[in-house]
Write a protein that holds these residues in place. Structure first.
Motif, PDB file in Angstrom:
ATOM      1  N   ALA A  33      24.389 -54.688  86.689  1.00 18.04           N
ATOM      2  CA  ALA A  33      24.001 -55.624  84.958  1.00 18.04           C
ATOM      3  C   ALA A  33      24.216 -56.774  85.284  1.00 18.04           C
ATOM      4  O   ALA A  33      25.475 -57.830  85.623  1.00 18.04           O
ATOM      5  CB  ALA A  33      25.570 -55.209  84.664  1.00 18.04           C
ATOM      6  N   HIS A  34      23.553 -57.946  83.856  1.00 16.83           N
ATOM      7  CA  HIS A  34      23.649 -59.535  84.548  1.00 16.83           C
ATOM      8  C   HIS A  34      25.077 -59.781  83.215  1.00 16.83           C
ATOM      9  O   HIS A  34      25.340 -59.141  81.973  1.00 16.83           O
ATOM     10  CB  HIS A  34      22.991 -59.828  83.084  1.00 16.83           C
ATOM     11  CG  HIS A  34      22.455 -61.585  83.484  1.00 16.83           C
ATOM     12  ND1 HIS A  34      22.090 -61.849  84.231  1.00 16.83           N
ATOM     13  CD2 HIS A  34      23.022 -62.028  81.923  1.00 16.83           C
ATOM     14  CE1 HIS A  34      22.271 -62.968  83.557  1.00 16.83           C
ATOM     15  NE2 HIS A  34      22.759 -62.883  82.136  1.00 16.83           N
ATOM     16  N   TYR A  35      25.574 -61.004  83.947  1.00 17.86           N
ATOM     17  CA  TYR A  35      27.315 -61.821  83.734  1.00 17.86           C
ATOM     18  C   TYR A  35      26.645 -62.281  82.416  1.00 17.86           C
ATOM     19  O   TYR A  35      25.414 -63.400  82.654  1.00 17.86           O
ATOM     20  CB  TYR A  35      27.457 -62.152  84.934  1.00 17.86           C
ATOM     21  CG  TYR A  35      28.560 -62.872  83.977  1.00 17.86           C
ATOM     22  CD1 TYR A  35      30.589 -62.534  83.543  1.00 17.86           C
ATOM     23  CD2 TYR A  35      29.162 -64.470  84.269  1.00 17.86           C
ATOM     24  CE1 TYR A  35      31.208 -63.106  83.522  1.00 17.86           C
ATOM     25  CE2 TYR A  35      29.772 -65.145  83.921  1.00 17.86           C
ATOM     26  CZ  TYR A  35      30.941 -64.398  83.173  1.00 17.86           C
ATOM     27  OH  TYR A  35      32.420 -65.008  83.147  1.00 17.86           O
ATOM     28  N   ALA A  36      27.323 -62.280  81.184  1.00 16.26           N
ATOM     29  CA  ALA A  36      26.840 -62.868  80.263  1.00 16.26           C
ATOM     30  C   ALA A  36      27.634 -64.237  80.087  1.00 16.26           C
ATOM     31  O   ALA A  36      26.936 -65.155  79.090  1.00 16.26           O
ATOM     32  CB  ALA A  36      27.446 -62.719  78.769  1.00 16.26           C
ATOM     33  N   GLY A  37      28.107 -64.675  81.378  1.00 10.61           N
ATOM     34  CA  GLY A  37      29.065 -65.947  81.047  1.00 10.61           C
ATOM     35  C   GLY A  37      28.418 -66.777  81.837  1.00 10.61           C
ATOM     36  O   GLY A  37      27.304 -66.571  82.941  1.00 10.61           O
ATOM     37  N   ASP A  38      29.361 -67.816  82.433  1.00 10.84           N
ATOM     38  CA  ASP A  38      28.773 -69.048  82.867  1.00 10.84           C
ATOM     39  C   ASP A  38      29.086 -68.931  83.932  1.00 10.84           C
ATOM     40  O   ASP A  38      30.377 -69.538  84.923  1.00 10.84           O
ATOM     41  CB  ASP A  38      28.540 -70.793  82.650  1.00 10.84           C
ATOM     42  CG  ASP A  38      28.061 -71.613  83.192  1.00 10.84           C
ATOM     43  OD1 ASP A  38      27.399 -70.638  84.066  1.00 10.84           O
ATOM     44  OD2 ASP A  38      28.546 -72.840  83.220  1.00 10.84           O
ATOM     45  N   PRO A  39      28.342 -68.406  85.392  1.00 11.39           N
ATOM     46  CA  PRO A  39      29.424 -68.125  86.775  1.00 11.39           C
ATOM     47  C   PRO A  39      30.341 -69.207  87.553  1.00 11.39           C
ATOM     48  O   PRO A  39      30.812 -69.571  88.366  1.00 11.39           O
ATOM     49  CB  PRO A  39      28.364 -67.614  87.605  1.00 11.39           C
ATOM     50  CG  PRO A  39      26.983 -68.084  86.550  1.00 11.39           C
ATOM     51  CD  PRO A  39      27.440 -68.429  85.671  1.00 11.39           C
ATOM     52  N   MET A  40      29.467 -70.802  87.038  1.00  8.41           N
ATOM     53  CA  MET A  40      29.751 -72.243  87.136  1.00  8.41           C
ATOM     54  C   MET A  40      30.851 -72.672  86.567  1.00  8.41           C
ATOM     55  O   MET A  40      31.067 -73.679  86.876  1.00  8.41           O
ATOM     56  CB  MET A  40      28.310 -72.739  87.390  1.00  8.41           C
ATOM     57  CG  MET A  40      27.847 -72.128  88.591  1.00  8.41           C
ATOM     58  SD  MET A  40      28.278 -71.581  89.996  1.00  8.41           S
ATOM     59  CE  MET A  40      27.381 -72.518  90.921  1.00  8.41           C
ATOM     60  N   ALA A  41      31.013 -72.403  85.622  1.00 11.87           N
ATOM     61  CA  ALA A  41      32.409 -72.887  84.382  1.00 11.87           C
ATOM     62  C   ALA A  41      33.302 -73.137  85.395  1.00 11.87           C
ATOM     63  O   ALA A  41      33.599 -74.545  84.765  1.00 11.87           O
ATOM     64  CB  ALA A  41      32.362 -71.961  83.345  1.00 11.87           C
TER      65      ALA A  41
END
Length: 88
Positions: A67-75
């Motif tokens: 499943a795709h993560y909706a947030g920004d992984p580099m936040a």
């Protein structure tokens, strides 16, 4: 002594803080250290694969069914990163 030499004092031997290899041979210590370093490298490659798949869907075919993560992984690396509920 078979202790690692550091250019300055360090408070804790992070390689074996619990002295699990205290009575081990130098060969066994070197083998354990090599395994630990390689495990860390593999973990870094793995997390970069997840970051690449999150940034560019389909970049890592083995991860395309996750499943795709909706947030920004580099936040956490952004200049304006803050945790919700905490003053910035």
């Amino acid at each position: 002594s078979d202790e690692m030499a550091f250019p300055r004092p360090v408070p804790l031997n992070l390689w074996d803080p619990l002295k699990a290899y205290k009575g081990a041979s130098a060969e066994r210590k070197a083998d354990g250290l090599l395994k630990e370093v390689n495990n860390g490298r593999l973990a870094m490659i793995g997390i970069m694969g997840f970051c690449a798949e999150a940034r560019v869907p389909g970049a890592v075919p083995a991860l395309s069914n996750i499943a795709h993560y909706a947030g920004d992984p580099m936040a956490p690396f952004a200049a304006n990163f803050h945790l919700p509920g905490f003053a910035s």
